[in-house]
Design a protein around this motif. Structure first.
Motif, PDB file in Angstrom:
ATOM      1  N   GLY A  15       0.824  -1.209   0.000  1.00  0.00           N
ATOM      2  CA  GLY A  15       0.000   0.000   0.000  1.00  0.00           C
ATOM      3  C   GLY A  15       0.858   1.258   0.000  1.00  0.00           C
ATOM      4  O   GLY A  15       0.606   2.201  -0.773  1.00  0.00           O
ATOM      5  N   PHE A  16       1.887   1.291   0.851  1.00  0.00           N
ATOM      6  CA  PHE A  16       2.801   2.441   0.852  1.00  0.00           C
ATOM      7  C   PHE A  16       3.429   2.638  -0.531  1.00  0.00           C
ATOM      8  O   PHE A  16       3.558   3.763  -1.021  1.00  0.00           O
ATOM      9  CB  PHE A  16       3.913   2.225   1.889  1.00  0.00           C
ATOM     10  CG  PHE A  16       3.525   2.595   3.288  1.00  0.00           C
ATOM     11  CD1 PHE A  16       3.403   3.918   3.671  1.00  0.00           C
ATOM     12  CD2 PHE A  16       3.284   1.618   4.232  1.00  0.00           C
ATOM     13  CE1 PHE A  16       3.053   4.264   4.962  1.00  0.00           C
ATOM     14  CE2 PHE A  16       2.925   1.943   5.526  1.00  0.00           C
ATOM     15  CZ  PHE A  16       2.805   3.278   5.898  1.00  0.00           C
ATOM     16  N   THR A  17       3.821   1.515  -1.152  1.00  0.00           N
ATOM     17  CA  THR A  17       4.446   1.591  -2.463  1.00  0.00           C
ATOM     18  C   THR A  17       3.483   2.122  -3.515  1.00  0.00           C
ATOM     19  O   THR A  17       3.855   2.951  -4.363  1.00  0.00           O
ATOM     20  CB  THR A  17       4.951   0.191  -2.873  1.00  0.00           C
ATOM     21  OG1 THR A  17       5.967  -0.230  -1.950  1.00  0.00           O
ATOM     22  CG2 THR A  17       5.526   0.207  -4.267  1.00  0.00           C
ATOM     23  N   LEU A  18       2.236   1.658  -3.471  1.00  0.00           N
ATOM     24  CA  LEU A  18       1.238   2.142  -4.429  1.00  0.00           C
ATOM     25  C   LEU A  18       1.016   3.640  -4.283  1.00  0.00           C
ATOM     26  O   LEU A  18       0.975   4.382  -5.279  1.00  0.00           O
ATOM     27  CB  LEU A  18      -0.083   1.401  -4.230  1.00  0.00           C
ATOM     28  CG  LEU A  18      -0.145  -0.057  -4.696  1.00  0.00           C
ATOM     29  CD1 LEU A  18      -1.467  -0.686  -4.272  1.00  0.00           C
ATOM     30  CD2 LEU A  18       0.018  -0.144  -6.203  1.00  0.00           C
ATOM     31  N   PHE A  19       0.864   4.115  -3.047  1.00  0.00           N
ATOM     32  CA  PHE A  19       0.603   5.532  -2.821  1.00  0.00           C
ATOM     33  C   PHE A  19       1.792   6.380  -3.253  1.00  0.00           C
ATOM     34  O   PHE A  19       1.627   7.430  -3.893  1.00  0.00           O
ATOM     35  CB  PHE A  19       0.282   5.803  -1.358  1.00  0.00           C
ATOM     36  CG  PHE A  19      -0.870   4.996  -0.826  1.00  0.00           C
ATOM     37  CD1 PHE A  19      -1.931   4.656  -1.647  1.00  0.00           C
ATOM     38  CD2 PHE A  19      -0.898   4.569   0.488  1.00  0.00           C
ATOM     39  CE1 PHE A  19      -2.997   3.916  -1.176  1.00  0.00           C
ATOM     40  CE2 PHE A  19      -1.964   3.831   0.974  1.00  0.00           C
ATOM     41  CZ  PHE A  19      -3.011   3.499   0.144  1.00  0.00           C
ATOM     42  N   PHE A  20       3.000   5.939  -2.885  1.00  0.00           N
ATOM     43  CA  PHE A  20       4.188   6.716  -3.244  1.00  0.00           C
ATOM     44  C   PHE A  20       4.403   6.710  -4.746  1.00  0.00           C
ATOM     45  O   PHE A  20       4.776   7.722  -5.338  1.00  0.00           O
ATOM     46  CB  PHE A  20       5.418   6.144  -2.531  1.00  0.00           C
ATOM     47  CG  PHE A  20       6.660   6.964  -2.736  1.00  0.00           C
ATOM     48  CD1 PHE A  20       6.888   8.098  -1.980  1.00  0.00           C
ATOM     49  CD2 PHE A  20       7.593   6.606  -3.694  1.00  0.00           C
ATOM     50  CE1 PHE A  20       8.026   8.868  -2.175  1.00  0.00           C
ATOM     51  CE2 PHE A  20       8.730   7.360  -3.897  1.00  0.00           C
ATOM     52  CZ  PHE A  20       8.951   8.492  -3.140  1.00  0.00           C
ATOM     53  N   GLY A  21       4.141   5.554  -5.380  1.00  0.00           N
ATOM     54  CA  GLY A  21       4.330   5.479  -6.817  1.00  0.00           C
ATOM     55  C   GLY A  21       3.325   6.303  -7.591  1.00  0.00           C
ATOM     56  O   GLY A  21       3.648   6.889  -8.623  1.00  0.00           O
ATOM     57  N   ALA A  22       2.075   6.362  -7.083  1.00  0.00           N
ATOM     58  CA  ALA A  22       1.022   7.054  -7.830  1.00  0.00           C
ATOM     59  C   ALA A  22       1.103   8.565  -7.681  1.00  0.00           C
ATOM     60  O   ALA A  22       1.032   9.299  -8.681  1.00  0.00           O
ATOM     61  CB  ALA A  22      -0.347   6.557  -7.377  1.00  0.00           C
ATOM     62  N   ILE A  23       1.229   9.050  -6.454  1.00  0.00           N
ATOM     63  CA  ILE A  23       1.186  10.508  -6.266  1.00  0.00           C
ATOM     64  C   ILE A  23       2.355  11.027  -5.427  1.00  0.00           C
ATOM     65  O   ILE A  23       2.327  12.155  -4.939  1.00  0.00           O
ATOM     66  CB  ILE A  23      -0.155  10.948  -5.617  1.00  0.00           C
ATOM     67  CG1 ILE A  23      -0.430  10.171  -4.339  1.00  0.00           C
ATOM     68  CG2 ILE A  23      -1.278  10.809  -6.589  1.00  0.00           C
ATOM     69  CD1 ILE A  23      -1.703  10.617  -3.643  1.00  0.00           C
ATOM     70  N   ASN A  24       3.369  10.186  -5.238  1.00  0.00           N
ATOM     71  CA  ASN A  24       4.613  10.628  -4.610  1.00  0.00           C
ATOM     72  C   ASN A  24       4.413  11.151  -3.186  1.00  0.00           C
ATOM     73  O   ASN A  24       5.014  12.145  -2.780  1.00  0.00           O
ATOM     74  CB  ASN A  24       5.288  11.707  -5.465  1.00  0.00           C
ATOM     75  CG  ASN A  24       6.758  11.872  -5.128  1.00  0.00           C
ATOM     76  OD1 ASN A  24       7.429  10.903  -4.766  1.00  0.00           O
ATOM     77  ND2 ASN A  24       7.260  13.093  -5.220  1.00  0.00           N
ATOM     78  N   ILE A  25       3.549  10.475  -2.417  1.00  0.00           N
ATOM     79  CA  ILE A  25       3.375  10.844  -1.014  1.00  0.00           C
ATOM     80  C   ILE A  25       3.547   9.598  -0.145  1.00  0.00           C
ATOM     81  O   ILE A  25       3.400   8.472  -0.614  1.00  0.00           O
ATOM     82  CB  ILE A  25       1.992  11.459  -0.726  1.00  0.00           C
ATOM     83  CG1 ILE A  25       0.887  10.391  -0.870  1.00  0.00           C
ATOM     84  CG2 ILE A  25       1.720  12.656  -1.600  1.00  0.00           C
ATOM     85  CD1 ILE A  25      -0.402  10.801  -0.238  1.00  0.00           C
ATOM     86  N   VAL A  26       3.880   9.829   1.121  1.00  0.00           N
ATOM     87  CA  VAL A  26       3.955   8.751   2.106  1.00  0.00           C
ATOM     88  C   VAL A  26       2.740   8.889   3.015  1.00  0.00           C
ATOM     89  O   VAL A  26       2.595   9.879   3.728  1.00  0.00           O
ATOM     90  CB  VAL A  26       5.258   8.819   2.924  1.00  0.00           C
ATOM     91  CG1 VAL A  26       5.279   7.708   3.963  1.00  0.00           C
ATOM     92  CG2 VAL A  26       6.467   8.711   2.006  1.00  0.00           C
ATOM     93  N   HIS A  27       1.869   7.898   2.971  1.00  0.00           N
ATOM     94  CA  HIS A  27       0.593   7.925   3.706  1.00  0.00           C
ATOM     95  C   HIS A  27       0.829   7.342   5.104  1.00  0.00           C
ATOM     96  O   HIS A  27       0.651   6.150   5.331  1.00  0.00           O
ATOM     97  CB  HIS A  27      -0.426   7.098   2.920  1.00  0.00           C
ATOM     98  CG  HIS A  27      -1.805   7.093   3.501  1.00  0.00           C
ATOM     99  ND1 HIS A  27      -2.197   7.947   4.507  1.00  0.00           N
ATOM    100  CD2 HIS A  27      -2.897   6.325   3.226  1.00  0.00           C
ATOM    101  CE1 HIS A  27      -3.458   7.709   4.818  1.00  0.00           C
ATOM    102  NE2 HIS A  27      -3.889   6.728   4.047  1.00  0.00           N
ATOM    103  N   PHE A  28       1.238   8.206   6.056  1.00  0.00           N
ATOM    104  CA  PHE A  28       1.660   7.717   7.367  1.00  0.00           C
ATOM    105  C   PHE A  28       0.511   7.182   8.219  1.00  0.00           C
ATOM    106  O   PHE A  28       0.754   6.559   9.242  1.00  0.00           O
ATOM    107  CB  PHE A  28       2.410   8.825   8.130  1.00  0.00           C
ATOM    108  CG  PHE A  28       3.852   8.923   7.782  1.00  0.00           C
ATOM    109  CD1 PHE A  28       4.723   7.877   8.054  1.00  0.00           C
ATOM    110  CD2 PHE A  28       4.356  10.053   7.165  1.00  0.00           C
ATOM    111  CE1 PHE A  28       6.064   7.961   7.729  1.00  0.00           C
ATOM    112  CE2 PHE A  28       5.696  10.149   6.832  1.00  0.00           C
ATOM    113  CZ  PHE A  28       6.555   9.099   7.112  1.00  0.00           C
TER     114      PHE A  28
END
Length: 297
Positions: A15-28
């Protein structure tokens, strides 16, 4: 045990990888979303009991709880992205990080204050078989094996989804160049929402599986779960699907080996795991499978 632990970390780190890859954010707050999955499983089990459906076969109860909890948390995660993350999408990265950290605190405190006796540990129902098999000196618990198989199956499905479907290819396109993807007719807003839906479904599933394994959950388990998932993504290479799996395997095996072979090491397994994370941050910041991104100056 190490494989089972690694597989649960992988569901969160993907999930972290998907979020970072899609919109370049870390969803803490992603770990806290996983915690909601565990509490959703407890609530569903109580609802099934009140509806007189608790006498159903155990596999049917487990299937209902796993599927409903995962999709319910998937929609919750998508709603949170629309409400909290989307308004900051074009803001400086620091603002998004602060927003997701604050969101995690809100989720934890909401569960603690409004769930009945939310400050106390909650017993998670035993929805998986508790039997075990012995092969010589090796003992395999059926619930551990089921958790491992479910996690591996979901990871394989995610691999096929990302690489073989039009939606998966569209997500990969916006992760590489969102503006070019929009010019090619891809609706980046819908793809980002889809990414959060998928990532949150995996987090909800991870919460249910972790609850099934630990049998006791707390309102703050998502804090450590999120840190472990993010750490696994960093070790493997943030933004790399394969890296998230590799990093999860590293952390899972380190914790298991420390608990098994270091005298009195079980209470310090998290310390050893984070030492590995620091090692990678110092000597290989791009992670196991990540690539250093060139920057033009």
């Amino acid at each position: 045990f190490a494989l089972m632990l690694s597989s649960t970390y992988a569901l969160i780190s993907v999930g972290f990888t998907l979020f970072f890859g899609a919109i370049n954010i870390v969803h803490f707050s992603h770990g806290d979303v996983a915690m909601l999955g565990a509490f959703c499983g407890i609530i569903l089990y109580g609802i099934l009991g009140l509806a007189g459906l608790g006498s159903m076969p155990l596999w049917m109860v487990a299937l209902i709880i796993i599927v409903v909890s995962s999709f319910a948390i998937g929609f919750v995660g998508t709603f949170l992205e629309r409400m909290v993350i989307k308004p900051f999408r074009r803001s400086p990265l620091l603002m998004v990080l602060v927003a997701t950290i604050a969101l995690g605190i809100v989720i934890r405190e909401t569960v603690r204050l409004f769930y009945p006796q939310g400050s106390n540990p909650q017993v998670f129902p035993r929805i998986l078989p508790q039997t075990a098999f012995r092969f010589g000196g090796l003992q395999l618990r059926v619930d551990h094996l089921i958790i491992l198989l479910i996690s591996v199956l979901l990871i394989v499905v995610m691999f096929l989804f990302i690489n073989r479907t039009r939606t998966g290819l569209a997500i990969r396109a916006i992760s590489q160049d969102m503006e070019a993807a929009n010019l090619m007719g891809i609706n980046s807003d819908i793809m980002i929402a889809t990414t959060f839906l998928i990532g949150s479904i995996l987090a909800g599933l991870a919460g249910v599986l972790i609850g099934s394994y630990q049998t006791v959950v707390r309102f703050d388990i998502g804090l450590m779960g999120g840190i472990k998932g993010f750490s696994a993504a960093v070790v493997g290479g943030l933004g790399s699907f394969y890296g998230a799996i590799a990093g999860s395997l590293v952390l899972g095996f380190v914790e298991s080996l420390v608990s098994a072979y270091v005298p009195g090491g079980a209470p310090y397994k998290d310390v050893f795991a984070f030492v590995i994370v620091i090692f990678f941050l110092v000597f290989k910041p791009s992670g196991i499978l990540g690539k250093a991104a060139p920057v033009k100056i």
